[in-house]
Design a protein around this motif. Structure first.
Motif, PDB file in Angstrom:
ATOM      1  N   ALA A  23      48.224  39.956  45.631  1.00 42.77           N
ATOM      2  CA  ALA A  23      46.717  38.693  45.707  1.00 42.77           C
ATOM      3  C   ALA A  23      46.436  38.236  46.534  1.00 42.77           C
ATOM      4  O   ALA A  23      45.252  37.546  46.718  1.00 42.77           O
ATOM      5  CB  ALA A  23      47.803  38.064  44.374  1.00 42.77           C
ATOM      6  N   ALA A  24      47.759  37.856  47.566  1.00 38.35           N
ATOM      7  CA  ALA A  24      47.157  37.305  49.160  1.00 38.35           C
ATOM      8  C   ALA A  24      46.310  37.900  49.577  1.00 38.35           C
ATOM      9  O   ALA A  24      45.609  37.846  50.339  1.00 38.35           O
ATOM     10  CB  ALA A  24      48.096  36.707  49.307  1.00 38.35           C
ATOM     11  N   GLN A  55      44.647  40.383  48.575  1.00 33.22           N
ATOM     12  CA  GLN A  55      43.053  40.755  48.135  1.00 33.22           C
ATOM     13  C   GLN A  55      42.239  39.400  48.190  1.00 33.22           C
ATOM     14  O   GLN A  55      41.114  39.197  48.904  1.00 33.22           O
ATOM     15  CB  GLN A  55      43.457  40.625  47.185  1.00 33.22           C
ATOM     16  CG  GLN A  55      43.584  42.145  46.523  1.00 33.22           C
ATOM     17  CD  GLN A  55      43.681  42.721  44.852  1.00 33.22           C
ATOM     18  OE1 GLN A  55      43.722  41.598  44.358  1.00 33.22           O
ATOM     19  NE2 GLN A  55      42.720  43.750  44.476  1.00 33.22           N
ATOM     20  N   ARG A  56      42.703  38.205  47.749  1.00 31.33           N
ATOM     21  CA  ARG A  56      42.121  37.117  48.832  1.00 31.33           C
ATOM     22  C   ARG A  56      41.742  36.735  50.119  1.00 31.33           C
ATOM     23  O   ARG A  56      40.615  36.393  51.127  1.00 31.33           O
ATOM     24  CB  ARG A  56      43.008  35.183  48.651  1.00 31.33           C
ATOM     25  CG  ARG A  56      41.961  34.393  48.967  1.00 31.33           C
ATOM     26  CD  ARG A  56      42.834  33.052  48.227  1.00 31.33           C
ATOM     27  NE  ARG A  56      43.589  32.667  46.692  1.00 31.33           N
ATOM     28  CZ  ARG A  56      42.471  32.664  46.343  1.00 31.33           C
ATOM     29  NH1 ARG A  56      41.225  31.950  46.193  1.00 31.33           N
ATOM     30  NH2 ARG A  56      42.576  32.777  44.542  1.00 31.33           N
ATOM     31  N   SER A  58      38.303  42.243  46.004  1.00 28.61           N
ATOM     32  CA  SER A  58      38.801  42.295  44.295  1.00 28.61           C
ATOM     33  C   SER A  58      38.366  43.144  43.374  1.00 28.61           C
ATOM     34  O   SER A  58      38.645  44.635  44.326  1.00 28.61           O
ATOM     35  CB  SER A  58      37.984  41.127  44.147  1.00 28.61           C
ATOM     36  OG  SER A  58      36.491  41.815  43.954  1.00 28.61           O
TER      37      SER A  58
END
Length: 261
Positions: free
Chosen positions: A252-253, A255-256, A261
């Motif tokens: 998730a990190a 992708q952020r 996304s």
């Protein structure tokens, strides 16, 4: 408990025989110049003879040994040339690298093959020819330049990143197998360095360093006898922390931070 260096310390380069493979540009060229100024005898290897000549200019202890790192027979011939002149090698530095920003949907077999040959297979070809001599003399060192791209699955590094992750794994097992036999193994993980390879990147590169700064960090790490020589710390520590996160948080990190996304 007193902590000691994991590896022999390289503090006096006078007369040391160093083979820098991938010395025509970037980190390899800067490291070769740095060691030559410190009094080492350095063999410069790469395919581009004109570029090697430019690196060796005004440095009398430089020795140009052309080499196509993807050709096992060329490794054998170059090594025999070195042994005839030097009799032994004190340190080999694997610097040769191939990189092209690549997303998974742009994979092409010819580019994959070239990157794997240069970044990974060439190190095995080199180990085949240098290890017998190093083991016989029970001294000397092997330095492998991997990358922080080997810590995590980073975008744009679809082939480059996995080859560097493999080199990290290889350096660890080499240390485990060879340390007791008197050999030093040094894993070098640079962050972003301004070279012809990173010039292909279209994204901001945090903590971008010059090749000269990278070479100085490598020499400092060798002087301290470190196993992993990673730099710049303000960037590598962040990625190391991210690599320790559970996958749910880590992915998730990524992708952020990368905006994917």
């Amino acid at each position: 408990m007193k902590w000691t260096s994991l590896n022999p310390r390289w503090t006096n380069w006078q007369g040391k025989r160093v083979w820098v493979v991938g010395a025509s540009s970037g980190i390899g060229a800067a490291l070769a110049r740095n060691l030559l100024r410190r009094g080492a005898s350095v063999a410069l290897s790469a395919r581009r003879i004109d570029a090697l000549q430019a690196v060796a200019a005004d440095l009398p202890t430089a020795w140009i040994v052309p080499l196509d790192v993807t050709d096992p027979a060329a490794w054998d011939a170059s090594h025999r040339t070195l042994r005839q002149e030097w009799e032994a090698i004190d340190l080999i530095v694997f610097c040769a690298a191939e990189y092209r920003p690549l997303r998974p949907w742009d994979i092409r077999a010819d580019q994959v093959r070239k990157t794997v040959e240069v970044n990974l297979n060439s190190v095995y070809y080199g180990l085949e020819v240098v290890l017998p001599g190093l083991l016989s003399q029970q001294s000397g060192g092997i330095a492998v330049i991997a990358s922080i791209a080997g810590y995590l699955g980073l975008p744009n590094a679809t082939v480059y990143g996995p080859t560097k992750a493999a080199l990290i794994n290889l350096a660890e097992l080499l240390y485990t197998e060879l340390h007791a036999k008197g050999l030093g193994v040094y894993l070098i993980n640079p962050g972003f360095v301004k070279t012809r390879l990173t010039a292909a990147n279209s994204f901001p590169m945090p903590a971008l360093q010059t090749p000269e700064a990278a070479a100085e960090a490598i020499v400092d790490g060798l002087a301290r006898g470190r196993f992993e020589i990673d730099f710049p710390k303000r960037f590598t520590r962040l990625l190391k922390f991210a690599s320790l996160l559970p996958y749910r948080l880590r992915l998730a990190a990524l992708q952020r931070v990368t905006g994917i996304s």
